[in-house]
Design a protein around this motif. Structure first.
Motif, PDB file in Angstrom:
ATOM      1  N   VAL A 146       4.952  -0.383  -0.359  1.00  0.00           N
ATOM      2  CA  VAL A 146       4.543   0.819   0.623  1.00  0.00           C
ATOM      3  C   VAL A 146       3.181   0.925   0.901  1.00  0.00           C
ATOM      4  O   VAL A 146       2.935   1.359   2.245  1.00  0.00           O
ATOM      5  CB  VAL A 146       4.954   2.036  -0.642  1.00  0.00           C
ATOM      6  N   PHE A 147       2.168   0.796   0.055  1.00  0.00           N
ATOM      7  CA  PHE A 147       0.816   0.908   0.834  1.00  0.00           C
ATOM      8  C   PHE A 147       0.049  -0.434   1.244  1.00  0.00           C
ATOM      9  O   PHE A 147      -1.036  -0.161   1.480  1.00  0.00           O
ATOM     10  CB  PHE A 147       0.053   1.801  -0.344  1.00  0.00           C
ATOM     11  N   GLY A 148       0.641  -1.382   0.935  1.00  0.00           N
ATOM     12  CA  GLY A 148       0.088  -2.679   1.421  1.00  0.00           C
ATOM     13  C   GLY A 148      -0.854  -3.093   0.103  1.00  0.00           C
ATOM     14  O   GLY A 148      -0.710  -2.521  -1.012  1.00  0.00           O
ATOM     15  N   TYR A 149      -1.399  -4.371   0.073  1.00  0.00           N
ATOM     16  CA  TYR A 149      -1.959  -4.945  -1.268  1.00  0.00           C
ATOM     17  C   TYR A 149      -2.954  -4.069  -1.571  1.00  0.00           C
ATOM     18  O   TYR A 149      -3.394  -4.101  -2.831  1.00  0.00           O
ATOM     19  CB  TYR A 149      -2.342  -6.235  -0.763  1.00  0.00           C
ATOM     20  N   GLY A 150      -3.992  -3.570  -0.777  1.00  0.00           N
ATOM     21  CA  GLY A 150      -5.128  -3.047  -1.469  1.00  0.00           C
ATOM     22  C   GLY A 150      -6.100  -3.918  -2.012  1.00  0.00           C
ATOM     23  O   GLY A 150      -6.820  -3.600  -2.985  1.00  0.00           O
ATOM     24  N   TYR A 151      -6.458  -5.043  -1.348  1.00  0.00           N
ATOM     25  CA  TYR A 151      -7.495  -5.907  -2.022  1.00  0.00           C
ATOM     26  C   TYR A 151      -8.734  -5.737  -1.041  1.00  0.00           C
ATOM     27  O   TYR A 151      -9.134  -4.680  -0.793  1.00  0.00           O
ATOM     28  CB  TYR A 151      -6.933  -7.342  -1.860  1.00  0.00           C
ATOM     29  N   HIS A 152      -9.230  -6.961  -1.164  1.00  0.00           N
ATOM     30  CA  HIS A 152     -10.664  -6.821  -0.471  1.00  0.00           C
ATOM     31  C   HIS A 152     -10.868  -6.075   0.895  1.00  0.00           C
ATOM     32  O   HIS A 152     -11.806  -5.014   1.032  1.00  0.00           O
ATOM     33  CB  HIS A 152     -11.504  -7.994  -0.233  1.00  0.00           C
ATOM     34  N   GLU A 153      -9.931  -6.099   1.859  1.00  0.00           N
ATOM     35  CA  GLU A 153     -10.360  -5.653   3.081  1.00  0.00           C
ATOM     36  C   GLU A 153      -9.713  -4.178   3.282  1.00  0.00           C
ATOM     37  O   GLU A 153      -9.691  -3.698   4.381  1.00  0.00           O
ATOM     38  CB  GLU A 153      -9.693  -6.657   4.056  1.00  0.00           C
ATOM     39  N   ALA A 154      -8.811  -3.737   2.298  1.00  0.00           N
ATOM     40  CA  ALA A 154      -8.492  -2.383   1.923  1.00  0.00           C
ATOM     41  C   ALA A 154      -9.470  -1.097   2.130  1.00  0.00           C
ATOM     42  O   ALA A 154     -10.609  -1.519   1.873  1.00  0.00           O
ATOM     43  CB  ALA A 154      -7.469  -2.225   1.207  1.00  0.00           C
ATOM     44  N   GLY A 155      -8.915   0.106   2.304  1.00  0.00           N
ATOM     45  CA  GLY A 155      -9.774   1.169   2.165  1.00  0.00           C
ATOM     46  C   GLY A 155     -10.142   1.404   0.732  1.00  0.00           C
ATOM     47  O   GLY A 155      -9.363   1.068  -0.106  1.00  0.00           O
ATOM     48  N   ASN A 156     -10.961   2.240   0.620  1.00  0.00           N
ATOM     49  CA  ASN A 156     -11.764   2.698  -0.908  1.00  0.00           C
ATOM     50  C   ASN A 156     -10.616   3.259  -1.734  1.00  0.00           C
ATOM     51  O   ASN A 156     -10.528   3.160  -2.983  1.00  0.00           O
ATOM     52  CB  ASN A 156     -12.599   3.280  -1.109  1.00  0.00           C
ATOM     53  N   LEU A 157      -9.833   4.162  -1.070  1.00  0.00           N
ATOM     54  CA  LEU A 157      -8.697   4.846  -2.019  1.00  0.00           C
ATOM     55  C   LEU A 157      -7.500   3.919  -2.368  1.00  0.00           C
ATOM     56  O   LEU A 157      -7.284   4.072  -3.283  1.00  0.00           O
ATOM     57  CB  LEU A 157      -8.017   5.946  -1.045  1.00  0.00           C
TER      58      LEU A 157
END
Length: 406
Positions: free
Chosen positions: A275-286
């Motif tokens: 749903v929100f994407g992986y959330g790894y190094h290149e993602a936003g802080n939240l």
């Protein structure tokens, strides 16, 4: 991102993130990383790694060599790799807090490989858990086929196949990032920066691979595990009155607990990834802050299996006790039977019951014949019944002819 630097001659670089970070959630991300990286990870990973090592030692004993334990051994290896990877992350956070330069270099060199190990170990653990669930489903719902399908050799081949396929699937993750040297414009100090490779800037490839990995790593295993667990629990409820004290029943309950813990821990990761994407190094802080906690749940899943085995598996618990207490009496430690042994024991009990029923029927027939002829018992003795292995009882009637039979 634009830069003008090389490892040999670093001049200056202006780093612009591919996906701009949400500065409003910078503090949330920092607090999340401190709570998980400095507090939760060491409390979970070090005991969990020790538990997985002990699991491998116990399951390598001669009395524990079953098909189910072959899957559990492979799962312990995968979980151990995951926990070692998380321990390295803990050390990186420690370096960041003590020496920013060392922390930056440790992060830059380790993160691209740690990302690959994380994805590979998670995929392997998912499908080994599915393999255990499939085996339990066959044993509980299709017991007549278990003797030919469920054996240790086939389990070992399945584990090797899972490792090879999941490693191949995770290879693009190893090519996701690369490190570059640049000069921080604020501090004027050289630093290492992690950035996406050209392959991962191709949106068509990213969308295709991300969905494929999400499906294989979490979504498909979750759906399969929910379905199999429902069938297993339903079958156990029908037979619980007769199987309550059966050791195979206890092993099945143990595996249900392992599967449920896995499902609870991986569900947040599946939601984050899909749903929100992986959330790894290149993602936003939240997103990265939330990812810290979902990854901690995966570490918790990798660390708790040893406790489940000790609580629900008496043979495992006794074998572990025998390793810790060498002076313990060997007679107290039983052997965990494989499914072929369970089937042979079941068939032997069934044959013995059939033979006993046949003996009783033969005796009743002779008693009826004696009563109908009116012959005294000493002149018309009961038959001598002998039971031969793998054959029906043989009944031999006394050759003496009763006087009133003519």
């Amino acid at each position: 991102m634009a830069w003008n630097s090389s490892i040999i001659n670093v001049t200056f670089c202006v780093v612009e993130d591919e996906e701009p970070h949400d500065e409003a959630h910078q503090e949330f991300y920092e607090v999340s990383r401190m709570i998980t990286g400095l507090i939760l990870y060491p409390c979970i990973c070090f005991p969990g790694l020790l538990g997985n090592i002990l699991t491998l030692i116990v399951l390598s004993q001669n009395n524990m060599r079953t098909s189910t334990n072959a899957f559990l051994s492979a799962l312990a290896v995968s979980d151990g790799i995951k926990l070692i990877n998380d321990i390295l992350y803990f050390l990186v956070i420690v370096f960041y807090k003590t020496d920013t330069t060392i922390g930056n270099r440790a992060y830059g060199y380790l993160y691209p490989y740690a990302h690959f190990i994380f994805n590979m170990s998670t995929c392997v653990s998912s499908w080994l858990t599915v393999s255990v669930a499939v085996e339990r489903y066959i044993l509980v719902c299709h017991p007549t086929r278990a003797r030919t399908i469920c054996n240790r050799q086939r389990a070992v081949y399945t584990c090797v196949g899972v490792y090879l396929v999941m490693i191949a699937l995770a290879i693009p993750s190893a090519l996701r990032y690369r490190t570059i040297w640049c000069i921080d414009p604020e501090t004027n100090v050289s630093m290492i920066h992690v950035m996406l490779t050209e392959m991962w800037k191709n949106q068509t490839f990213v969308i295709t691979y991300t969905w494929a990995q999400n499906l294989i790593r979490s979504i498909i295993p979750l759906v399969v595990l929910v379905a199999l667990n429902a069938c297993i629990i339903g079958a156990l409820r029908k037979t619980r009155a007769n199987k309550r004290n059966n050791s195979r029943h206890r092993v099945t309950v143990m595996m249900i607990i392992v599967i449920v813990v896995f499902m609870v821990c991986i569900t947040p990761d599946a939601i984050m990834s899909t749903v929100f994407g992986y959330g790894y190094h290149e993602a936003g802080n939240l997103v990265k802050g939330i990812r810290e906690f979902t990854d901690t749940l995966l570490a918790l899943n990798a660390a708790t299996n040893f406790i489940v085995y000790c609580v629900f598996n008496k043979v495992f618990r006794n074998s572990f006790t025998s390793l810790c207490c060498r002076d313990q009496s060997p007679s107290k430690f039983t052997k965990e039977m494989d499914e072929s042994q369970y089937r042979r024991l079941s068939e032997a009990k069934s044959n013995a019951k059939s033979n006993n029923d046949a003996v009783k029927a033969a005796k009743m027939a002779i008693l009826k014949a004696r009563n109908s002829t009116g012959v005294p018992p000493q002149q018309f003795p009961l038959t001598q019944t002998t039971c031969h292995q793998d054959s029906k009882p043989q009944t031999t009637i006394n050759s003496q002819t009763p006087p009133n039979s003519v």
